[in-house]
Scaffold this motif. Structure first.
Motif, PDB file in Angstrom:
ATOM      1  N   THR A  21       0.865  -1.160  -0.097  1.00 25.99           N
ATOM      2  CA  THR A  21       0.410  -0.408   0.399  1.00 25.99           C
ATOM      3  C   THR A  21       1.313   1.114  -0.247  1.00 25.99           C
ATOM      4  O   THR A  21       1.894   1.110   0.073  1.00 25.99           O
ATOM      5  CB  THR A  21      -0.956  -0.259   1.428  1.00 25.99           C
ATOM      6  N   ARG A  22       0.714   2.660  -0.266  1.00 25.48           N
ATOM      7  CA  ARG A  22       1.224   3.320  -0.438  1.00 25.48           C
ATOM      8  C   ARG A  22       1.312   4.215   0.946  1.00 25.48           C
ATOM      9  O   ARG A  22      -0.189   3.828   2.142  1.00 25.48           O
ATOM     10  CB  ARG A  22       0.737   4.789  -0.615  1.00 25.48           C
ATOM     11  N   PRO A  79      -4.506   8.409   0.637  1.00 24.22           N
ATOM     12  CA  PRO A  79      -5.232   7.074   0.838  1.00 24.22           C
ATOM     13  C   PRO A  79      -4.218   5.884   0.673  1.00 24.22           C
ATOM     14  O   PRO A  79      -3.366   5.953  -0.197  1.00 24.22           O
ATOM     15  CB  PRO A  79      -6.521   7.050   0.202  1.00 24.22           C
ATOM     16  N   ILE A 134      -4.507   2.981  -0.689  1.00 27.18           N
ATOM     17  CA  ILE A 134      -5.229   2.342  -1.760  1.00 27.18           C
ATOM     18  C   ILE A 134      -6.381   2.962  -2.053  1.00 27.18           C
ATOM     19  O   ILE A 134      -6.888   3.706  -1.963  1.00 27.18           O
ATOM     20  CB  ILE A 134      -5.393   0.391  -1.308  1.00 27.18           C
ATOM     21  N   THR A 135      -6.793   2.230  -3.892  1.00 24.24           N
ATOM     22  CA  THR A 135      -7.702   2.625  -4.326  1.00 24.24           C
ATOM     23  C   THR A 135      -9.256   1.895  -3.900  1.00 24.24           C
ATOM     24  O   THR A 135      -9.126   1.145  -2.994  1.00 24.24           O
ATOM     25  CB  THR A 135      -8.201   2.656  -5.216  1.00 24.24           C
ATOM     26  N   PRO A 136     -10.166   2.751  -3.648  1.00 19.88           N
ATOM     27  CA  PRO A 136     -11.516   2.128  -3.232  1.00 19.88           C
ATOM     28  C   PRO A 136     -11.874   0.422  -4.773  1.00 19.88           C
ATOM     29  O   PRO A 136     -11.990  -0.271  -3.625  1.00 19.88           O
ATOM     30  CB  PRO A 136     -12.804   2.742  -3.363  1.00 19.88           C
ATOM     31  N   GLU A 137     -11.688   0.712  -5.347  1.00 22.60           N
ATOM     32  CA  GLU A 137     -11.615  -0.808  -6.761  1.00 22.60           C
ATOM     33  C   GLU A 137     -10.087  -1.610  -6.080  1.00 22.60           C
ATOM     34  O   GLU A 137     -10.762  -3.400  -5.720  1.00 22.60           O
ATOM     35  CB  GLU A 137     -10.915  -0.412  -8.294  1.00 22.60           C
ATOM     36  N   ASP A 138      -9.182  -1.427  -4.864  1.00 27.88           N
ATOM     37  CA  ASP A 138      -8.247  -2.734  -5.307  1.00 27.88           C
ATOM     38  C   ASP A 138      -8.765  -2.500  -3.301  1.00 27.88           C
ATOM     39  O   ASP A 138      -8.270  -3.826  -3.283  1.00 27.88           O
ATOM     40  CB  ASP A 138      -6.975  -0.999  -4.625  1.00 27.88           C
ATOM     41  N   SER A 186     -14.564   2.269   3.069  1.00 24.15           N
ATOM     42  CA  SER A 186     -13.841   3.639   2.751  1.00 24.15           C
ATOM     43  C   SER A 186     -12.550   3.303   3.674  1.00 24.15           C
ATOM     44  O   SER A 186     -11.997   3.962   3.700  1.00 24.15           O
ATOM     45  CB  SER A 186     -14.991   4.446   2.922  1.00 24.15           C
ATOM     46  N   ALA A 214      -9.946   1.509   2.089  1.00 28.24           N
ATOM     47  CA  ALA A 214      -9.018   2.485   1.235  1.00 28.24           C
ATOM     48  C   ALA A 214      -8.307   3.679   1.998  1.00 28.24           C
ATOM     49  O   ALA A 214      -7.129   4.030   1.446  1.00 28.24           O
ATOM     50  CB  ALA A 214     -10.232   3.201   0.263  1.00 28.24           C
TER      51      ALA A 214
END
Length: 354
Positions: free
Chosen positions: A137-138, A144, A146-150, A236, A239
């Motif tokens: 992850t970042r 954030p 990670i992205t919501p999609e991830d 959320s 994410a």
């Protein structure tokens, strides 16, 4: 409709009639009423989760999810990030604590790379299942994690693993994790969900000194402030604060509930995952067993907040699913007693005098 939405929608309440039927058999066994204590409650809940009044048991299995965290850059772990990939190799090769316990109890061990920074999938390690959502992850202090999609994809990885294990006959699934710095997002998630202050929730993780714990606490407090607007839902929150392995464990909890397979939650970090799953689908805790009270951070406070009773209290804080494996053996022992003890009628033993 996504796999996540479909799975959540398919979760049924516990089967109370199955629990009552199991309780009737427990009361017919050659023992004083309730004399097996909490072991009897384990059987009743197992029957209710399985929706099976006979509480029949098959095989147990353990899934360990491994991933890296960008917040490691903040010095919140006593070990370097490279250890995550090294431990992935060690677990799969049979040298880790969970590997030993899985062999000891005969549990199939599924080791899943869901987001290790060092990608070993180009020369796949024997014994590793690759379901990589990203290369770690970042740093959640920079935005954030990670992205919501991830986040959704990682949740669905866990659902898929639960489905696969249920498909091979698993009637009990233990979850564990490994990932350098992952107790930091776990502490942030549990602080957000319980409103317990970071200084009470944050622990030593891999062995931080006092200065390291203070630094880690500050990181968690800053993250909660930065991402305050993103803490309203489980998805959320994942994410914002991250953890591919945390999301995947939450997915197993959701999938296990949908497939009527009890999930045994390991320690501090796995409890954060279970708490996210409960946030996504209130009532999900009913489908889970909490294996032990960890000595890490505020785990005891979180369990108390959620009114959850752990099976064991051994001062463990290793992770990997070690506490889950030990508790699964206790559950299986309770089921063996349920199935194999004689009844008063069958053994010709006089019952309680009224």
């Amino acid at each position: 409709m996504s796999l996540l939405d479909q799975t959540v929608a398919s979760i049924l309440p516990l089967d109370n009639e199955a629990a009552w039927a199991a309780d009737a058999r427990l009361n017919s066994l050659t023992k004083p009423p309730r004399s097996l204590g909490h072991l009897e409650e384990l059987v009743r809940r197992y029957a209710a989760i399985r929706r099976d009044e006979s509480a029949s048991s098959g095989r147990a299995a353990i899934a360990v999810f491994v991933a890296d965290h960008g917040v490691a850059a903040e010095g919140v772990s006593a070990f370097p990030q490279a250890v995550t990939a090294e431990m992935l190799r060690n677990i799969a090769a049979g040298g880790a604590a969970i590997s030993v316990l899985a062999r000891r109890f005969g549990y199939p061990l599924k080791v899943v790379d869901v987001g290790v920074k060092i990608d070993t999938s180009t020369k796949p390690l024997k014994g590793v299942t690759y379901r990589r959502v990203g290369a770690g992850t970042r740093n959640f202090l920079d935005g954030p994690a990670i992205t919501p999609e991830d986040a959704t994809r990682a949740l669905e990885v866990g659902i898929e693993i639960a489905r696969e294990l249920a498909g091979i006959g698993a009637t009990l699934i233990g979850i564990g994790e490994m990932g350098i710095a992952n107790s930091t997002p776990a502490a942030a998630i549990l602080s957000a969900l319980t409103a317990i202050a970071p200084d009470a929730m944050v622990g030593r993780g891999t062995g931080l000194d006092d200065a390291g714990v203070r630094r880690k606490t500050e990181v968690v407090a800053r993250a909660l402030e930065i991402h305050r607007a993103a803490l309203a839902s489980g998805e959320s929150m994942l994410a914002a604060l991250g953890g591919f392995e945390i999301a995947a464990m939450a997915g197993v909890c959701i999938g296990g509930a949908a497939y009527n397979v009890p999930v045994v939650v390991d320690g501090f970090i796995a409890t954060a995952a279970a708490a996210v799953a409960e946030k996504i689908h209130p009532g999900l805790f009913d489908h889970l067993f909490f294996s032990h009270r960890s000595s890490e951070g505020g785990h005891a406070l979180a369990l108390e907040h959620f009114k959850l009773r752990p099976i064991l209290d051994l001062d463990l804080r290793l992770g990997e699913g070690t506490g889950a494996a030990l508790a699964m053996n206790v559950i299986e022992s309770a089921l063996d007693l349920f199935h194999n003890m004689a009844t008063f009628a069958g053994a010709g033993v006089s019952g309680k005098v009224r």
